[in-house]
Design a protein around this motif. Structure first.
Motif, mmCIF file in Angstrom:
data_model
loop_
_atom_site.group_PDB
_atom_site.id
_atom_site.type_symbol
_atom_site.label_atom_id
_atom_site.label_comp_id
_atom_site.label_asym_id
_atom_site.label_seq_id
_atom_site.Cartn_x
_atom_site.Cartn_y
_atom_site.Cartn_z
ATOM 1 N N MET A 1 0.818 -1.201 0.000
ATOM 2 C CA MET A 1 0.000 0.000 0.000
ATOM 3 C C MET A 1 0.853 1.254 0.000
ATOM 4 O O MET A 1 0.628 2.195 -0.735
ATOM 5 C CB MET A 1 -0.923 -0.019 1.229
ATOM 6 N N ASN A 2 1.868 1.274 0.860
ATOM 7 C CA ASN A 2 2.771 2.422 0.912
ATOM 8 C C ASN A 2 4.214 1.960 0.848
ATOM 9 O O ASN A 2 5.111 2.586 1.371
ATOM 10 C CB ASN A 2 2.524 3.223 2.198
ATOM 11 N N GLN B 1 6.751 9.349 1.200
ATOM 12 C CA GLN B 1 7.084 9.914 2.505
ATOM 13 C C GLN B 1 6.006 10.837 3.059
ATOM 14 O O GLN B 1 6.147 11.348 4.160
ATOM 15 C CB GLN B 1 8.399 10.708 2.402
ATOM 16 N N GLY B 2 4.932 11.083 2.307
ATOM 17 C CA GLY B 2 3.919 12.041 2.753
ATOM 18 C C GLY B 2 2.757 11.377 3.469
ATOM 19 O O GLY B 2 2.865 10.274 4.014
ATOM 20 N N ASP B 3 1.626 12.078 3.463
ATOM 21 C CA ASP B 3 0.412 11.592 4.096
ATOM 22 C C ASP B 3 -0.108 10.385 3.329
ATOM 23 O O ASP B 3 -0.334 10.439 2.120
ATOM 24 C CB ASP B 3 -0.626 12.709 4.106
ATOM 25 N N LEU C 1 4.773 7.123 9.740
ATOM 26 C CA LEU C 1 4.834 8.564 9.543
ATOM 27 C C LEU C 1 5.795 9.217 10.522
ATOM 28 O O LEU C 1 6.170 10.363 10.348
ATOM 29 C CB LEU C 1 3.438 9.174 9.711
ATOM 30 N N VAL C 2 6.180 8.505 11.562
ATOM 31 C CA VAL C 2 7.128 9.035 12.530
ATOM 32 C C VAL C 2 8.518 8.478 12.274
ATOM 33 O O VAL C 2 9.519 9.179 12.353
ATOM 34 C CB VAL C 2 6.674 8.692 13.965
ATOM 35 N N GLN C 3 8.594 7.183 11.917
ATOM 36 C CA GLN C 3 9.878 6.545 11.663
ATOM 37 C C GLN C 3 10.303 6.786 10.222
ATOM 38 O O GLN C 3 9.629 6.414 9.282
ATOM 39 C CB GLN C 3 9.760 5.029 11.914
ATOM 40 N N TRP D 1 0.986 13.248 12.223
ATOM 41 C CA TRP D 1 -0.416 13.530 11.914
ATOM 42 C C TRP D 1 -1.356 13.207 13.064
ATOM 43 O O TRP D 1 -2.533 13.561 13.000
ATOM 44 C CB TRP D 1 -0.831 12.715 10.695
ATOM 45 N N GLY D 2 -0.884 12.535 14.111
ATOM 46 C CA GLY D 2 -1.737 12.207 15.238
ATOM 47 C C GLY D 2 -2.656 11.052 14.944
ATOM 48 O O GLY D 2 -2.710 10.541 13.825
ATOM 49 N N PRO D 3 -3.428 10.609 15.931
ATOM 50 C CA PRO D 3 -4.338 9.484 15.739
ATOM 51 C C PRO D 3 -5.483 9.862 14.799
ATOM 52 O O PRO D 3 -6.047 10.955 14.887
ATOM 53 C CB PRO D 3 -4.851 9.188 17.156
#
Length: 789
Positions: free
Chosen positions: A558-559, A651-653, A709-711, A727-729
């Protein structure tokens, strides 16, 4: 038909068979005529054009009457055409006493050819002019009628056994006259020294009616060979043309250039400019053209090697040697060597970097190995050892030194720019390495280089001698061992006649070429590593793509990173062949250039061919800088040729990444709007739940936070201080838009219907099952998230 009528229709008949010189009339299209597809036309064409067939009988009949036919100079190869137009006589004796001024009202110069020459001119040039013939099916050049006819003509007029068959004659006991000398119709200046025709030497002062049969066979053999060589090999650029000529022509060209820049010479400058432009014809040989030239080279080796052993007495030799035997002695060095060398130089420098170069390569290797076409049989041995090159070929190697050394360097430069993971490219490197690794060959090449680099001895009776072409004397089959000075003189004559007096020779076994070989060995090691990585990757892919992978709720890529590559299409068998070819090629290169294991190990460590920490994937060669990683020239080469690559990762959303081919675009957009509404409405509640440290908090973090998204993992050159946004939960429903997920759900509902479970009950079971699965994953693998990657 009377002879006069046959004389009138002969040019039309030749054009109808071989096509027009401008390529508009295709003729019989012999290059595309094959026995497999058109058996009747194929057999009729071969019978009609056979050396003893009706067409050649007509040629000999017209030859007896000494008819002449005009061939336009404008359709000759560029260098010859420009030379004749500037009234500089070409070196080849084929054109002597044949150039005619145009008749009143005519345009351009013509060659006055006898019927045999006219026929062979059209036959040979049809290989060049008929390039765009309509082809409705796949054609194998080596099975075409044209290819078979070339082979037939070579065997007939250049026989390896016996003598040339005499031409049929209408007069019993008579002979077809050979061409009689004619006074030149155009005043010409000759460039340099040209070789005296063997024909003139043997029929001088003889009446044409009572011509010697031996002279007849030499005339037809020499004419056939000269036409083939001139039409197929005499094409090269202005620079090459000047290099092969005497200072006289260089001064003429300089005069032309000065006249172009002069303001006081208008029309001469224009004609000179056109002549220079003609020298620079754009010549692009086809693969079929190269195959035909290879056939010529192989037959000439067999023809030359059929030379009878010389008598011990030189006086006996001078009286008993037939013209055909003398022709065999000098056929390759005098008629073929120069033009074939320039032809190969052109192909090595201009041929595309693809697998079609194999045809050029095999033609070159055929020329380098005349011992393959020698009549003697190799000694039978119980062990399959490579056959050693006999010392009797040392003279041939020395007199063709540039064919071995300079063209080998040219091949190295090509190999360094090709993708060696491709089995076809790896095979070409293997073939060259295998040929040059034949026992005793490298030593003889080194001996030739040493003879060339010897300081020239000043000998009184030789001070006036210039470095002429080595073709003026001697056969490479001669058993007499010349003095070292004579051998050195021959090698230098060969090099300087082909490359000029100011040529800077690059030693094949010198430091510079040795470094190129080390670079090639480095690329071979890298290609082997890449082939192994592709093989391992393919094996893993096959193992993981099982039937049960369709039941996963989310696609694993997926990503994920892009791992596609054209080389992934290579099958396991091809990869195995590539590895075998490269391994043997590396072994042969070590034998040729005496490379040690320590050198190879050091080279591999220096170039970073050892596997990295994951044991499989490697980054391209980079250096660390203040702004991150920077590709080195080696790294750029690795990326361009697919040897290594960066793992390109989004690397984005994750919610805003491009819609994939396995997703439904409408569902992606609808589910994104639904997820956005839910996240906006329940953002505070999700933040509170995810901040808890108990089991509920861990369960919410497993579902609502994307750890990727953090690592951040460094897969490609990027700015070092690049910050990642948290981006938070949040809720992500995009996985439901995947076709794989939808198909999996449909299959589950279909299976449930067999057990009389309705859609509502099935949905409840799915939710319960997934909740239990999520609980277990929360306990053991909190950091792993299946539906967002």
């Amino acid at each position: 038909f009377s002879l006069k009528e046959l004389h009138g229709i002969f040019p039309w008949l030749v054009e109808s068979i071989f096509g027009s010189l401008d390529g508009i009339i295709v003729g019989w299209n012999l290059r595309c005529l094959q026995g497999r597809t058109n058996p009747n036309e194929y057999s009729v064409a071969l019978d009609f054009l056979d050396p003893s067939g009706p067409m050649m009988k007509l040629v000999y009949k017209l030859q007896a009457e000494e008819y002449r036919y005009d061939f336009p100079v404008s359709y000759l190869p560029g260098p010859v055409k420009a030379s004749i137009q500037e009234q500089v006589l070409p070196e080849c004796s084929l054109y002597h006493n044949k150039v005619q001024f145009p008749s009143s009202g005519g345009l351009g110069l013509n060659l006055a050819l006898n019927p045999f020459e006219y026929y062979m001119f059209y036959f040979a040039i049809s290989l060049i002019t008929q390039k765009n013939s309509p082809v409705t099916h796949h054609v194998s050049p080596s099975n075409s009628a044209y290819f078979i006819l070339v082979d037939t003509y070579l065997k007939c007029f250049l026989p390896t056994e016996g003598s040339v068959l005499p031409p049929p004659s209408s007069n019993p006991g008579g002979a077809i006259p050979s061409p009689t000398p004619r006074s030149p119709a155009v005043p010409f200046s000759s460039y340099g020294m040209h070789h005296t025709s063997l024909l003139k030497r043997h029929i001088a002062h003889q009446p044409s009616v009572n011509a010697d049969p031996a002279s007849q066979e030499i005339w037809r053999s020499e004419t056939l060979l000269q036409i083939f060589v001139e039409m197929w090999l005499h094409h090269y650029s202005l620079e090459m043309y000047q290099k092969m000529q005497s200072p006289h022509v260089k001064l003429e060209v300089l005069h032309y250039r000065l006249s172009i820049s002069s303001k006081h010479h208008g029309s001469p400058a224009q004609s000179s400019y056109q002549a220079l432009h003609a020298y620079q014809e754009s010549f692009k040989p086809t693969e079929e053209h190269v195959l035909v030239v290879r056939l010529l080279v192989k037959h000439l080796h067999a023809f030359s090697n059929s030379l009878k052993p010389e008598p011990l007495s030189p006086s006996a030799h001078s009286h008993t040697a037939s013209p055909l035997e003398e022709f065999k002695r000098v056929v390759i060095p005098r008629f073929v060597q120069e033009k074939l060398y320039i032809f190969l130089q052109h192909c090595f420098g201009h041929w595309p970097l693809d697998a079609s170069f194999r045809a050029v390569l095999e033609m070159w290797l055929s020329y380098l190995q005349p011992w393959r076409y020698a009549p003697e049989k190799p000694p039978q041995s119980t062990e399959p050892l490579p056959r050693s090159v006999s010392e009797k070929w040392a003279a041939f190697i020395q007199e063709n030194l540039l064919m071995y050394t300079k063209l080998f360097v040219g091949f190295l430069n090509r190999a360094l720019r090709t993708d060696l993971v491709s089995p076809k490219n790896a095979l070409m490197v293997f073939r060259v390495a295998k040929v040059f690794a034949q026992p005793n060959l490298a030593e003889m090449i080194l001996k030739g280089e040493q003879l060339f680099l010897e300081p020239e001895l000043v000998i009184p009776h030789r001070q006036h001698r210039l470095f002429m072409s080595p073709t003026l004397g001697g056969s490479f089959l001669s058993s007499r061992s010349p003095a070292v000075t004579d051998a050195s003189f021959k090698v230098k004559s060969h090099v300087y006649s082909l490359e000029g007096q100011d040529f800077q020779y690059k030693q094949m076994f010198g430091t510079e070429v040795r470094n190129l070989v080390l670079k090639l060995a480095q690329l071979i090691c890298q290609a082997q590593q890449t082939a192994k990585s592709i093989s391992d990757h393919s094996a893993e892919t096959m193992a993981t793509q099982s039937f049960f992978s369709w039941f996963r709720f989310t696609p694993s890529d997926m990503n994920g990173s892009y791992t596609g590559n054209d080389l992934d299409e290579i099958g396991q068998d091809s990869i195995k062949k590539t590895d075998e070819y490269l391994e043997k090629a590396l072994e042969y290169l070590c034998q040729i250039f005496k490379l040690s294991e320590a050198q190879l190990t050091q080279m591999m460590m220096k170039c970073g061919t050892a596997q990295d920490e994951n044991g499989k994937k490697q980054l391209p060669d980079c250096i660390q800088s203040e702004n991150g990683l920077i590709l080195t020239p080696l790294g750029r080469y690795q990326i361009i040729n697919g040897l290594r690559r960066f793992e390109v990762q989004y690397q984005g959303d994750a919610e805003l990444q491009p819609i994939r081919s396995y997703e439904n675009a409408t569902l992606v957009r609808l589910l994104f709007r639904l997820s956005s509404v839910l996240n906006e409405r329940f953002a505070d509640q999700m933040e509170v739940l995810c901040s808890r440290e108990d089991f509920v908090g861990r369960l919410c973090r497993y579902h609502l936070i994307n750890p990727h998204l953090v690592q951040k993992i460094r897969y490609s050159p990027m700015v070092r201080d690049r910050t990642s946004q948290n981006w938070g939960p949040r809720i992500s429903l995009r996985f439901l838009a995947s076709y794989r997920t939808l198909i999996s759900l449909l299959m589950i509902y279909f299976l449930a219907s067999w057990f009389y479970i309705g859609p509502v009950g099935c949905t409840f079971i799915i939710l319960i099952g997934y909740f239990l699965y999520a609980v277990i994953m929360t306990f053991f693998f909190e950091g792993w998230k299946p539906h967002e990657h």
